[in-house]
Design an enzyme around this catalytic site. Structure first.
Site, mmCIF file in Angstrom:
data_model
loop_
_atom_site.group_PDB
_atom_site.id
_atom_site.type_symbol
_atom_site.label_atom_id
_atom_site.label_comp_id
_atom_site.label_asym_id
_atom_site.label_seq_id
_atom_site.Cartn_x
_atom_site.Cartn_y
_atom_site.Cartn_z
ATOM 1 N N HIS A 159 1.070 -1.346 0.341
ATOM 2 C CA HIS A 159 0.256 -0.012 0.076
ATOM 3 C C HIS A 159 0.967 1.596 0.397
ATOM 4 C CE1 HIS A 159 0.124 1.130 4.656
ATOM 5 N NE2 HIS A 159 0.101 -0.030 4.400
ATOM 6 N N HIS A 216 2.487 4.688 12.957
ATOM 7 C CA HIS A 216 1.608 5.748 13.068
ATOM 8 C C HIS A 216 0.971 6.678 13.869
ATOM 9 C CE1 HIS A 216 -1.771 2.440 11.997
ATOM 10 N NE2 HIS A 216 -0.931 2.679 11.030
ATOM 11 N N ASP A 218 5.833 2.144 7.020
ATOM 12 C CA ASP A 218 3.927 2.099 7.592
ATOM 13 C C ASP A 218 3.265 3.199 6.175
ATOM 14 O OD1 ASP A 218 1.213 0.723 7.158
ATOM 15 O OD2 ASP A 218 1.015 1.615 8.825
ATOM 16 N N GLU A 250 -5.177 1.359 2.165
ATOM 17 C CA GLU A 250 -4.965 0.858 2.635
ATOM 18 C C GLU A 250 -5.412 1.263 4.111
ATOM 19 O OE1 GLU A 250 -2.978 -1.450 5.385
ATOM 20 O OE2 GLU A 250 -2.873 0.320 5.404
ATOM 21 N N GLU A 251 -5.095 2.299 4.552
ATOM 22 C CA GLU A 251 -5.646 2.912 5.792
ATOM 23 C C GLU A 251 -6.442 2.760 6.914
ATOM 24 O OE1 GLU A 251 -2.563 2.527 8.357
ATOM 25 O OE2 GLU A 251 -1.211 2.211 6.978
ATOM 26 N N ASP A 253 4.271 -5.377 3.600
ATOM 27 C CA ASP A 253 3.883 -4.087 4.048
ATOM 28 C C ASP A 253 4.435 -3.828 5.556
ATOM 29 O OD1 ASP A 253 1.877 -1.954 5.668
ATOM 30 O OD2 ASP A 253 0.440 -3.308 5.590
#
Length: 519
Positions: free
Chosen positions: A270, A446, A282, A315-316, A346
């Protein structure tokens, strides 16, 4: 990486666990005449070049508000960089558009007004598919059930919760059950605090039937509110409001010009990140590694099978891009049958890394999802490579909580690589990979700290070469997965944009569920 329980029944914390597997001879290496050429190809994919791509993604984030989230200028610029790089290597790229309903936050606050002193603010997250509070929020005392979980009506018996904010702990049942049970007992809203460190993000799921607002907070904040409530009534204000807007985004797809078109090896990562940071591990890491593999593969003189690359969008926000793509394929007769296997990448540059492989053969973890036949053989390609070079590796749960989910739900074999997110590194993992026990694999997960300075170049190099090896090996032979070996008859490939091109789908509509539907 947004691990989602879309369409699956998955319980537990928002983590993908890693179990220690034997770092050598865990899978006896299969005989493959292409192993030596695949190993030679892997050497062409260097960490230096992958880091160069990551540097460009970091620059893009820096120039676009600090992130590369879906449907933002940062995502658009990221896609243009991928497309430009692929076109320079000789690929024809395609944008696979989709629309979805996006949740837009209007208010998200939790404030305590103490009897004396200044108001105290807590970080709060409105759960996906939650009702909103009235404008200005709900101000009330708090009440907690007798067992802290609040999963059954009995736990609220004898507790005066009418008109109050229910304060409950994560665990025991789904978030939707907690909210519905508190509502039935008379609560005006529900706040759920985590049972581990960090803010609780979650979803009630679509059509949950809960009519009051439900929000998540951290374990520490929840414990602080419980302690404050023990001293007397509280004036707590929860103000969480949102609305939905129809949004458009896209995947970037490209495939090799060589190789039989009826046996496609597909790989994906992603491209979008979260709004909180630049998303370099990420999932810039998986995207950049995949990009460099594609660039190098363009020079291959012979490929028996077509290789298709995907950089997924949104994706998130709930695996939306990959789900839309597979849904579109499923609507076209025979298109899913073309895909021999799918590999997902990922997060492959975590600072406190593990070398993790999706445990398709369930040698360490019993998968909470159905594992399509051929997935174990796909895993073997990765683990056999690591075994052949003496590289330690561990299993990570084959959970479906990334972009391979839609593929496995449709029976397509899959596996992938992962260097870790918010699981805590163990002493056993330190013995295999170094690093620090007692902290997470990626402390910047994140967050604004997920930037280029926190990429582990060693992990990135190991994983990039493994991706390259698996790509080249499967581009030549998928017989262990689906019995197909050799070039066979070469179908004529449709020209890009013409009917029949397997990755030209146009737009699709609607929105899948969100992530972490666990208790």
């Amino acid at each position: 990486m947004r691990r989602t329980a879309l369409g699956l029944v998955i319980a537990g914390a928002l983590t993908v666990g890693a179990g220690v597997a034997s770092p050598v001879a865990a899978h006896p290496p299969a005989s493959n005449p292409h192993t030596s050429t695949a190993a030679a190809f892997a050497k062409k994919v260097t960490a230096k070049n992958v880091l160069r791509h990551l540097g460009q993604l970091q620059k893009i984030a820096d120039q676009n508000g600090g992130n590369r989230a879906a449907a933002t200028p940062g995502y658009e610029a990221s896609a243009r960089y991928v497309e430009k790089t692929l076109k320079k290597a000789g690929y024809t790229t395609e944008r696979d558009y989709f629309t979805f309903d996006r949740e837009i936050l209007d208010a998200q606050t939790l404030t305590l007004a103490p009897a004396a002193g200044d108001p105290v603010s807590y970080v709060v997250d409105q759960m996906a598919y939650s009702a909103s509070t009235p404008v200005g929020g709900v101000t009330a005392d708090v009440a907690s059930p007798t067992d802290t979980f609040g999963c059954t009506p009995e736990t609220w018996e004898g507790v005066d919760v009418t008109g109050k904010i229910a304060l409950v702990s994560r665990g025991g049942c789904t978030f939707a059950i907690k909210g519905a049970t508190a509502e039935a007992a008379g609560a005006a809203a529900t706040v759920i605090y985590n049972n581990t460190d960090g803010l609780l993000n979650g979803t009630l799921g679509e059509e949950n039937g809960v009519g009051i607002a439900v929000a998540g907070i951290s374990l520490a904040d929840g414990q602080a509110l419980v302690a404050a409530a023990a001293s007397g009534p509280l004036a707590l204000t929860l103000d969480v409001r949102s609305h939905t807007e129809t949004t458009e985004s896209f995947n970037v797809i490209a495939e090799t010009k060589k190789g039989r078109d009826d046996n496609v090896v597909m790989l994906g990562a992603h491209l979008d990140g979260v709004e909180e940071g630049p998303g370099i591990n990420d999932n810039g890491s998986g995207s950049a590694a995949l990009l460099e593999v594609a660039v190098q593969l363009a020079d291959a003189k012979k490929l028996n099978n077509t290789v298709r690359f995907a950089w997924w969008g949104a994706e998130e926000l709930g695996l939306i891009g990959s789900t839309r793509y597979v849904t579109d394929l499923a609507a076209q007769a025979g298109e899913l049958d073309r895909i021999a296997t799918y590999l997902n990448f990922d997060m492959v540059g975590s600072p406190n890394y593990i070398i993790g492989v999706y445990d398709a053969d369930e040698s360490t973890y019993e998968a909470p999802v159905a594992v399509p036949e051929g997935s174990a053989a796909t895993e073997d390609v990765l683990t056999d490579y690591f075994d052949s070079i003496g590289q330690a590796w561990v299993d990570t749960e084959f959970s479906g909580r990334s972009d391979y989910q839609a593929f496995i739900l449709n029976g397509i074999p899959a596996s992938g690589l992962f260097t870790g997110a918010d699981d805590v590194k163990t002493d056993e993992e330190v013995a295999l990979f170094g690093g620090t026990a007692g902290i997470t694999h990626d402390p910047n997960y994140h967050s604004p700290g997920d930037d280029l300075t926190n990429i582990n170049a060693e992990a990135l190099g190991i994983m990039s070469k493994a991706i390259a090896f698996a790509t080249y090996s499967l581009a030549q032979d998928t017989s262990a997965i689906n019995g197909v070996s050799g070039p066979g008859d070469q179908p004529v490939k449709p020209k890009p944009g013409k009917p029949g091109k397997p990755w030209k789908h146009g737009k699709s509509h609607g929105a899948p569920g969100h992530w972490d539907k666990a208790a």
